[in-house]
Structure formats: C-alpha cells, structure tokens
Design an enzyme around this catalytic site. Structure first.
Site, short mmCIF file in Angstrom:
data_model
loop_
_atom_site.label_atom_id
_atom_site.label_comp_id
_atom_site.label_asym_id
_atom_site.label_seq_id
_atom_site.Cartn_x
_atom_site.Cartn_y
_atom_site.Cartn_z
N LYS A 1 -14.86 26.47 -65.79
CA LYS A 1 -15.17 26.84 -64.41
C LYS A 1 -14.06 26.33 -63.48
O LYS A 1 -13.59 27.04 -62.60
CB LYS A 1 -16.53 26.23 -64.03
CG LYS A 1 -16.92 26.38 -62.57
CD LYS A 1 -17.59 27.70 -62.30
CE LYS A 1 -17.87 27.88 -60.81
NZ LYS A 1 -18.42 29.19 -60.52
N ASN B 1 -9.69 39.97 -39.49
CA ASN B 1 -10.77 39.11 -40.01
C ASN B 1 -11.42 38.37 -38.86
O ASN B 1 -10.78 38.00 -37.89
CB ASN B 1 -10.22 38.12 -41.05
CG ASN B 1 -11.33 37.54 -41.91
OD1 ASN B 1 -12.11 38.26 -42.49
ND2 ASN B 1 -11.40 36.23 -41.97
N GLY C 1 -11.75 38.82 -47.33
CA GLY C 1 -12.42 38.26 -48.50
C GLY C 1 -11.55 38.47 -49.73
O GLY C 1 -10.35 38.72 -49.62
N TYR C 2 -12.16 38.38 -50.90
CA TYR C 2 -11.39 38.52 -52.14
C TYR C 2 -10.65 39.85 -52.20
O TYR C 2 -9.47 39.91 -52.52
CB TYR C 2 -12.32 38.40 -53.35
CG TYR C 2 -12.86 37.01 -53.55
CD1 TYR C 2 -12.16 36.08 -54.31
CD2 TYR C 2 -14.07 36.63 -52.97
CE1 TYR C 2 -12.66 34.80 -54.50
CE2 TYR C 2 -14.56 35.35 -53.15
CZ TYR C 2 -13.86 34.45 -53.91
OH TYR C 2 -14.34 33.18 -54.09
N GLY D 1 -11.31 42.75 -43.17
CA GLY D 1 -11.93 41.68 -43.96
C GLY D 1 -10.94 40.98 -44.86
O GLY D 1 -10.20 41.60 -45.60
N GLU E 1 -26.26 27.83 -59.28
CA GLU E 1 -25.16 26.90 -59.00
C GLU E 1 -25.53 25.96 -57.85
O GLU E 1 -25.17 24.79 -57.86
CB GLU E 1 -23.88 27.67 -58.70
CG GLU E 1 -23.37 28.44 -59.92
CD GLU E 1 -21.91 28.85 -59.80
OE1 GLU E 1 -21.54 29.41 -58.75
OE2 GLU E 1 -21.14 28.59 -60.75
N ALA F 1 -16.70 38.10 -57.24
CA ALA F 1 -15.33 37.85 -56.81
C ALA F 1 -14.35 38.49 -57.78
O ALA F 1 -13.33 39.08 -57.38
CB ALA F 1 -15.08 36.34 -56.75
N GLN F 2 -14.68 38.41 -59.07
CA GLN F 2 -13.78 38.92 -60.10
C GLN F 2 -13.49 40.41 -59.90
O GLN F 2 -12.33 40.85 -59.94
CB GLN F 2 -14.45 38.70 -61.48
CG GLN F 2 -13.52 38.95 -62.64
CD GLN F 2 -14.20 38.73 -63.99
OE1 GLN F 2 -13.60 39.02 -65.01
NE2 GLN F 2 -15.42 38.22 -64.02
#
Lengths: 397, 397
Positions: A373, A38, A13-14, A11, A170, A313-314
């Site tokens: 942001k 991925n 991702g983040y 993967g 959002e 994500a953080q």
C-alpha cells in the site's frame, strides 16, 4: 482571436491532473492553450484522506499545491468554482468569469450518494476533501473533550461509519488506531468507546476476495470495530442512526462512505447520465460531443462482463493518460486511442502495519500488504511530482 | 480506634497541595494521619490554564500527577469527589465512601460566578480545569473546521471573552497568538477572525496600575483584540451575546472569565458565607470551628483597607503554609500563627514575549515582564516538586 486550440480541464483530481501533466509533457510550443480550473489551489490525494480524517496523519500530507505540479509557463491555472457547463456555446461559466474552449475535459469528481436515506445529507460527514476530513478530525477530538465535561453522554464516544467499502474499511482501520491515543490524551476509559461499521450489502468490501475480506474483518474486530453487515441505515438523525427494524444507535458522529455518484453540473449541462455519470465512448468522449472528454468519477465505463468499473484513483489516472493522448491526436489529426483498463491490483489498508490486497494475481495480508500500500502511494507521488514530491510528502515510517 | 489525630485535606489546589507538602515535611512519624482527597489524580496549575485553553501549550504542562508531589508513605491520597461536609459529625461524605477527621482543611476551589446573567451557565465555557480548557481548545479548532464547510458562517470565527481580569487578559493574549497558526492550518483569511474582550467595569484589570493597563491594552489591540470596556454582557444565547443596549454580537464561542465565587458544598455545610466564601479568622479557621481550616478561593480575608483579597494562587499558597503550621501547632499544643499576606507582586502575560507586571515595587513591561512571569511559574514548580518537576514541566523557550 488566435487559432491555437484551447483546451480547458475542469478539476484537478486524479484524472484532471494526469491529463494536464501529460499535455504539459507532450505538447509542442504553441500547439495548444491549456487551462486547468480547480476550486482549490491544491490537488488532494483522495486515497490518503482516511488518515487525516482519523487524525493519524497531517492533512498536509494528503494535498499538493498545484503550482508544485504544473509548469505555469506551459499551463494556465485558474482557481475558481465551476458554476455551469454550456456545451452548445463551448463555454464554462465560473463563479468569477467565463472560459471558452475548443476541447473540454471534465474531471470534477463525485459527490456522496445518500440513496435517499433521510438525514444522511444533513447529519452525516463525508471523507471527500481536505476541508471535510479536517472537520471529521476536529469533530472527533471535540467529542472526547465534550465527554469529559458531560460524562453521562457516552453517545459522544460512539462513532458510526456507514458503508464498508474501501473508504469505510480504511477509515475504521485508522480510527481504531487513533482511539487509544485520544483516550490517553483525554483520560478516557477505552472501554467506553464504540466504533460501528454498518453495511447494507451482505458482505464488507463487496466484490473483493472473500478470504481477504474475512482476514480484514478479523483484524478490525480485534482492534475494536463492531461490524453490522447486511444492516441498512434507515435514517440518520441528530441523535444517531436508525438501522434494521427500528433499532436506534445513539451517536454524535456519523460518517457516510456508502456511495459515490457523479456530479450535478454534468446533469445540468444536458448530458445523459446515470447517477450523475456519463457513459463515455471508447475514446473517453461524451456521446455526441467529439470535443468533450470525461474522466474519473464523472465517467461511466463497463467491463467485459458488462458491469461498471468502480470509481477509483487507478482508473482515473489511466483515463487521464489516454485523454491527454487523444486530445493531442485530435489536434494533430491522428487516430484516437481506445481506453483499456489495466488492473494493477487493489490494496486496502487496515491501519498501522496491516492491510489486505491483490496484486500481480497474488493475495497479500499483514505487513507485506501494508508495505505494498505504501509503495502504491509513493509511486503515485512519483508519477505526479517526481522524487522531490516523494521526499516532501511520502512517509517512510 | 487509634489516638493519632486524623487530618483530612479536601482539594489538591494551591492551598491544599501546599498544606499537604508542609505537613509531609514537618510532621514526625505517627504524629498524625493525613489524607488528601481530590476529584482528579492530578493537581493543575490554574495560572497556566490560559495557554492550553488557547492551544499555545499542551495541557500536560498545566498538570502534575499527585503521586509525583506527595510521598504516599506519609500521606494517603483518595481520588474521589466530595459530596457533603458534615462538621457536626466530623465527617466528609465522598461519592464512594466516608472519611472521619479530627482536623479538616477545605480547599475545594471556586466556581464561576455568573451574576445571574441569563445563559452564561448554559452557553459559555470557563477556564477552570484541565477538562474545561481541553474543551475550549477543541471547540476553537472545531469552529475553524466548521467554517471551511460553511463559509458564510463568520460567527464561527468570532471569539468572545467575557471579563478583562487577569484570566481574560491572559487568555486573549494567547488566543491572539494562536489565531495566525489556526488560519494557516485551515487556510482561513485572518481578517475574518474577531476576538472581543468585553468587560463591564470601567477599565480592564480593575485595581491594577493604570499605566500598565494602558500598555497592555495597546499590545493586545495591535494583536487583533477588540476591547469593549464598560460594556456589560446582558445575556448569552446559543447565537452569541447581547451587550449594552441590546446590541447582539454573533458568535459560537463565549468564554466567561468574569468572576469566581466559592463553593456550594461550603454553603450546604452550614457555614456562613459570602458568595460561597467563608470569612476565616486570623488563623485561617472557620468561625466557631476550631478544627476546620479554609484556604484558597473558599476563604475570604480582608486587607487593611477593609477590601477582600482577590482569589489568587499566591495567597492560597501562603495560606497553605500557615495552615500546615497551625495544624501542627494545634496537635503539639503550641500557639497558632496569624496569617499576614506578603505581596510578592503580580504579572499578567499578554502572549508570547509580552507581559505587564509589578514586582519589588517596580513596574515591568515587554520581554522583561514576560521573563518575570516565566520565573514565577518556574519558582512554583520548584516549590511543589523541586528541580525534577521544573525540568519535566517547565518550558524554557
């Protein structure tokens, strides 16, 4: 067979990308073979997907080619879909091949959690990938075009967003910005368009600062969003949703943002899971598997009050950094590091020029929060791709 | 009641707009009251609709606001839909009112002719209006987005165009230009996309120069169009079409360009019609109605060989000029003019930089023909709106 340890990362991702980037930077020549697997040849910026979903930004700005991120002299990239993880054999079965590993990093990302609500799996769309947001964008535009040919079908102009968490909020912020453009493009009276944001919990953004939540809901209500908070979706049908005590809201567009679970591949692999997530140890390893690290939405960690961290994500990025450190430490027989989450704050966009957020212990709203942001987005681009990526993908206006 | 004669023009297509513009120019002050009625507050350039349908141009370039065309000090404009024409009462019933007239001009445009083929009315789309081409454009994009989520559904990538007349040919030309862009935008392998152009007649562009037809089919075949000429569509279903001896072609997108008939409102009004078209006299009047003129696709005229003229923009425009002349002559008790069609030539676009055409008795192909097509479009913009409209809507590149 070489005696160089083989690290396989599932993967991009983040969590997976940050692990790969740190390994690429820290590993010495021939210290390990690293392979990143991925499904797509690109990484996508999940926190940005609400914009292309609504059509307020190009999907291209939410993805980065993996070849632009990793150095293929140092890390092998395999574009394939994982079919099965076999910890007992130290193997991963791909759609078109097999990989052996000494160390495995699982960062396959989450799946929508529908909590058994009938019809959500069949009839609702999700903000989860480049392909899924392209579908949402095209689907919304298509409803406007259909309405012009069947003007009695106002359900074409009703848009239902299930879930008022960060993604839901959002997204409705962007959608309410997009609607006036679409009305102009298709000659549609804006008064006919309805956006519903439906949330079962007693508040939008559960767990977030109540004052900021109120500010955000006021902004969005003025932009045309109708909130139905404390209202559960009971069923999703081809004609819309059923809420509360049997009330039907007719719509051809239902977008479900109400929950994320882990990954079925992890359950199938025999790990003990809660909603598809593995409760990892302090070093981010799966219990009983010294050589398997789990990062991002596939991992489950609890804070000091014993509540699970939300899948953000953080946290995935911070996990990637620690995961890479621990992989290298294992190879070098050095002590592993424990993971400690450092909360840098949270900002939720409410559309153009509006946001709410907490950072450095302070509350922010309006243009300042929107700018914050943007800075967070740019910082991420900088972390994964440096200045060239910021210039290529970052929108400054 | 004033004794100024009242002229009502139904429809702001080529025939109606040209009639209105000529009346506006030639009538003296208070010589007649002219009212133009149209469903939309814009005129659309039907010969340009194949481009926004395929998505190779913006629909805005195919329409012109009526307020930019007519001088509302001289001509009244009513945006409404005609419900009924009552020649016996000299009245027109609108959706939201009634108009009386002394002279009536009917230019309401044609409707798709499906020749009784089952399912075409329900499941096929038509290139007939701004709204219908916006639907086609959005529908096509949507199929690409759907395919990415359901990659086994190659029928999403099969596009069927029924009819290889001018509209069908021009549309497949544009569509084959658009496909590579869509494939890039959605990461789709172009080899999976199929465009079929199906025509029951033994040739594409029946009646057109055979050498040019062959040239055109070669160009389009190289661009990826599969022709099925001499093949009738037997049925259109939600899953595609059935052709010839029961062969099924699976597709989610069927666009029918195979025929135009007149208008049901004319049949309902009691005129004698053939496929909804009224065989007008030499002066463009409905038989037995000295005060009713019929122009464009609603009128039927025969050439010297006794064959009906096809419903084209060129003939409608020339009819509008003669119609306006005869209306003024009637009011002034002057002799009416007979209509004589002057063929200025015909050009069919085959997509970017390619066309086939006959003009000034010569055959043209390739870039020269494409340039000729562009000149014809610009000339039309100039006729209806002068240089300002050419600058606003004309694409020079």
């Amino acid at each position: 067979m070489s005696n160089i340890p083989k690290i396989v990362i599932l993967g991009a991702g983040y969590g997976g990308v940050l692990t790969a980037l740190r390994l690429q930077k820290e590993l010495n020549y021939n210290e390990a073979d690293v392979t990143l697997v991925n499904k797509h040849d690109y990484h996508y910026i999940t926190t940005h997907l609400h914009m292309p979903a609504a059509g307020t930004d190009n999907p291209e700005n939410a993805r980065v080619s993996i070849s632009k991120l990793i150095d293929e002299f140092k890390i092998d990239f395999v574009k394939s879909t994982v079919v099965q993880i076999r910890p007992q054999d130290k193997k991963v079965i791909l759609e078109d091949g097999t990989l052996s590993y000494d160390y495995l990093v699982i960062g396959l990302g989450g799946e929508p959690e529908t909590f058994g609500i009938p019809g959500l799996g069949e009839y609702a769309m999700n903000i989860r990938s480049i392909n899924s947001v392209r579908l949402i964008r095209e689907h919304i535009e298509y409803q406007f075009a259909r309405f012009k040919r069947e003007p009695h079908r106002t359900d074409y102009l009703t848009f239902i967003v299930g879930g008022a968490g960060f993604t839901g909020i959002e997204f409705v912020g962007e959608l309410s910005d997009r609607i006036p453009e679409l009305c102009k493009q298709f000659d549609v009276d804006p008064a006919l368009v309805k956006i519903y944001n439906i949330e079962a919990a007693p508040t939008a953004l559960p767990g977030f600062d109540p004052e900021l939540v109120e500010y955000g809901m006021n902004v969005l209500t003025k932009k045309g969003v109708t909130f139905r908070i404390g209202t559960a979706i009971k069923e999703c049908t081809p004609d819309g949703v059923v809420v509360g005590e049997g009330e039907e809201i007719k719509s051809q567009t239902v977008i479900w943002t109400g929950g994320i679970r882990g990954n079925r591949l992890i359950e199938d692999a025999g790990f003990e899971t809660m909603r598809g997530r593995v409760k990892v140890d302090d070093n981010l390893r799966a219990p009983g598997h010294e050589n398997i690290y789990i990062v991002g939405d596939n991992s489950l960690m609890f804070n000091e009050e014993g509540r699970p961290y939300p899948p953000t994500a953080q946290i995935a990025m911070q996990q990637g950094v620690v995961c890479a450190h621990n992989l290298i430490a294992s190879i070098r027989n050095q002590p592993l590091k424990g993971f400690v989450f450092s909360n840098k704050g949270t900002v939720a966009s409410l559309g153009k020029g509006e946001a709410i957020g907490i950072a450095f212990g302070k509350k922010y709203t309006g243009r300042t929060a929107a700018w914050l942001k943007k800075l967070i987005d740019l910082r991420y681009l900088f972390i994964i791709g440096g200045i060239p990526l910021v210039l290529r993908k970052g929108k400054f206006f």
